[in-house]
Design an enzyme around this catalytic site. Structure first.
Site, PDB file in Angstrom:
ATOM      1  N   ASP A  61       1.004  -1.162   0.129  1.00 24.04           N
ATOM      2  CA  ASP A  61      -0.149   0.033  -0.075  1.00 24.04           C
ATOM      3  C   ASP A  61       0.923   1.149  -0.132  1.00 24.04           C
ATOM      4  O   ASP A  61       1.675   1.233   0.686  1.00 24.04           O
ATOM      5  CB  ASP A  61      -0.736  -0.155   1.272  1.00 24.04           C
ATOM      6  N   TYR A 118       3.173  10.008   0.384  1.00 23.58           N
ATOM      7  CA  TYR A 118       4.204   9.261   1.169  1.00 23.58           C
ATOM      8  C   TYR A 118       5.739   9.625   0.519  1.00 23.58           C
ATOM      9  O   TYR A 118       6.051   8.915  -0.401  1.00 23.58           O
ATOM     10  CB  TYR A 118       4.107   7.678   1.008  1.00 23.58           C
ATOM     11  N   LYS A 153      -3.243   5.714  -3.905  1.00 23.95           N
ATOM     12  CA  LYS A 153      -4.333   6.637  -3.532  1.00 23.95           C
ATOM     13  C   LYS A 153      -4.392   7.870  -4.510  1.00 23.95           C
ATOM     14  O   LYS A 153      -3.526   8.117  -5.070  1.00 23.95           O
ATOM     15  CB  LYS A 153      -3.919   7.338  -2.026  1.00 23.95           C
ATOM     16  N   GLY A 176      -2.573   1.778  10.783  1.00 23.82           N
ATOM     17  CA  GLY A 176      -2.359   2.324  12.065  1.00 23.82           C
ATOM     18  C   GLY A 176      -2.653   1.623  13.358  1.00 23.82           C
ATOM     19  O   GLY A 176      -3.199   1.953  14.308  1.00 23.82           O
ATOM     20  N   ALA A 229       3.519  -0.413  19.844  1.00 26.58           N
ATOM     21  CA  ALA A 229       4.819  -1.249  19.500  1.00 26.58           C
ATOM     22  C   ALA A 229       5.882  -0.922  20.703  1.00 26.58           C
ATOM     23  O   ALA A 229       6.588  -0.114  20.339  1.00 26.58           O
ATOM     24  CB  ALA A 229       5.064  -0.959  18.004  1.00 26.58           C
TER      25      ALA A 229
END
Length: 354
Positions: A56, A61, A87, A245, A253
């Site tokens: 993705d 980005y 996107k 997310g 994490a």
């Protein structure tokens, strides 16, 4: 039952499968900190070697960097051996004589900027022509023969504030959704939907277009059950949900040591809940991150989980967490303590009122 990252699930309205674990590429654009080229390439290769076949990405980005890097790996693979989602909604542009760029949009709470960004400016545009241009641009950046899924990126009031109505009109009355439907009808994509942090705008979009699949980030996690009332609606409409997310920007994490929640510093109440979740997981000898990465797929509305990583080691760790056996007793304990909502059966969820 344990899951494998390479396990696949068939999409309800698209004639493709996705691996249960997908590779998100936002970190490779330099989210929060720079990412060296060698590390980015190694992270993508580690995802491939682990059996992940869903990648993705987005023009946003790294202002094009993530699409370039991902395409570099995937161009060398067998064309039908992987699936790509990217996107639309942001066009990448630059200054030149004769071109006047609009003012840069104000940063919203979900936009942290890029440390490895390419030298471009993003311009929001959800109109018919812009969607088609964005599709062409992503094909060129990735160098791929096809794009499987297009997500309308960051449409919604949280992102756009007072400009939301303007952008929503471009997507609806201005033909943005029509462009996506034409791409699907022509066989150029398998499906489309929204890629957002706001489930409410997915609900609204379902009344405007025949959505196939949506990416919802940060709203169906161990820490954030905001989308709980929306999930049955997605199930009823046969809209697959990719969940992103899952670590809520890193706080789940625990090995990362990052105390970010939804891209900003975590408030005290969130920190306190994380401590309770971590204590419960320790009782069952389960890392908090393993519970976080597996949790979304307990709900029948969720189709797969997309994770982001900056290094090969992080990818390998994420895969290990995803594939770790977790006893049902942990989930029951979290439900009993009120830390997570009870998960309905598929039949119960489908029967819930929208």
């Amino acid at each position: 039952m344990t899951m494998k990252a390479s396990d696949t699930r068939r999409l309800k309205r698209c004639d493709i499968d996705l691996t249960l674990l997908g590779m998100g590429t936002a970190p490779l654009g330099g989210l929060y900190a720079p990412v060296a080229l060698a590390d980015a390439r190694a992270a993508l290769q580690a995802a491939w070697d682990s059996g992940i076949r869903h990648f993705d990405m987005a023009p946003m980005y790294g202002l094009g960097r993530a699409e370039h890097l991902s395409g570099e790996l995937l161009r060398e693979a067998e064309p039908e051996s992987f699936r790509v989602s990217t996107k639309v909604g942001r066009l990448m542009t630059f200054e030149r004589p004769g071109r006047t760029l609009p003012p840069e949009p104000p940063k919203n709470e979900f936009d942290s900027g890029w440390h490895n960004g390419l030298p471009f400016r993003e311009v929001f545009d959800y109109s018919y022509d812009a969607i088609l241009r964005s599709y062409d641009d992503s094909r060129q950046r990735t160098g791929l023969g096809r794009l499987d899924i297009l997500f309308v990126h960051d449409i919604g009031r949280v992102t756009h504030g007072d400009l939301h109505d303007h952008h929503w009109s471009a997507l609806t009355k201005g033909g943005g959704f029509r462009a996506l439907q034409e791409l699907k009808s022509a066989g150029l994509i398998a499906g489309f939907g929204l890629g957002v942090n706001e489930w409410q705008v997915i609900r609204d979009a379902m009344e405007e277009a025949d959505l196939d699949i949506c990416l919802l980030a940060g709203r169906h996690t161990l820490l954030d059950a905001d989308a709980e009332t929306f999930l049955p609606l997605a199930l009823q409409r046969d809209v697959d949900l990719v969940i992103g997310g899952v670590f809520n920007s890193g706080i789940l994490a625990s090995s990362s040591g990052r105390k970010k929640f939804n891209y900003v510093d975590a408030p005290p109440a969130v920190l306190a809940k994380v401590e309770r979740l971590e204590a419960a997981c320790r009782r069952f000898d389960v890392p908090l991150a393993a519970a976080a990465i597996q949790y979304p797929l307990r709900h029948p509305a969720a189709t797969n989980v997309v994770i982001g990583a900056k290094t090969a080691a992080q990818v390998t760790q994420n895969v290990s967490w995803f594939e770790q056996a977790i006893p049902d007793e942990l989930w029951h304990a979290l439900e009993a303590d009120g830390l997570i909502p009870a998960v309905p059966s598929r039949s119960a969820a489908e029967a819930s009122p929208a």
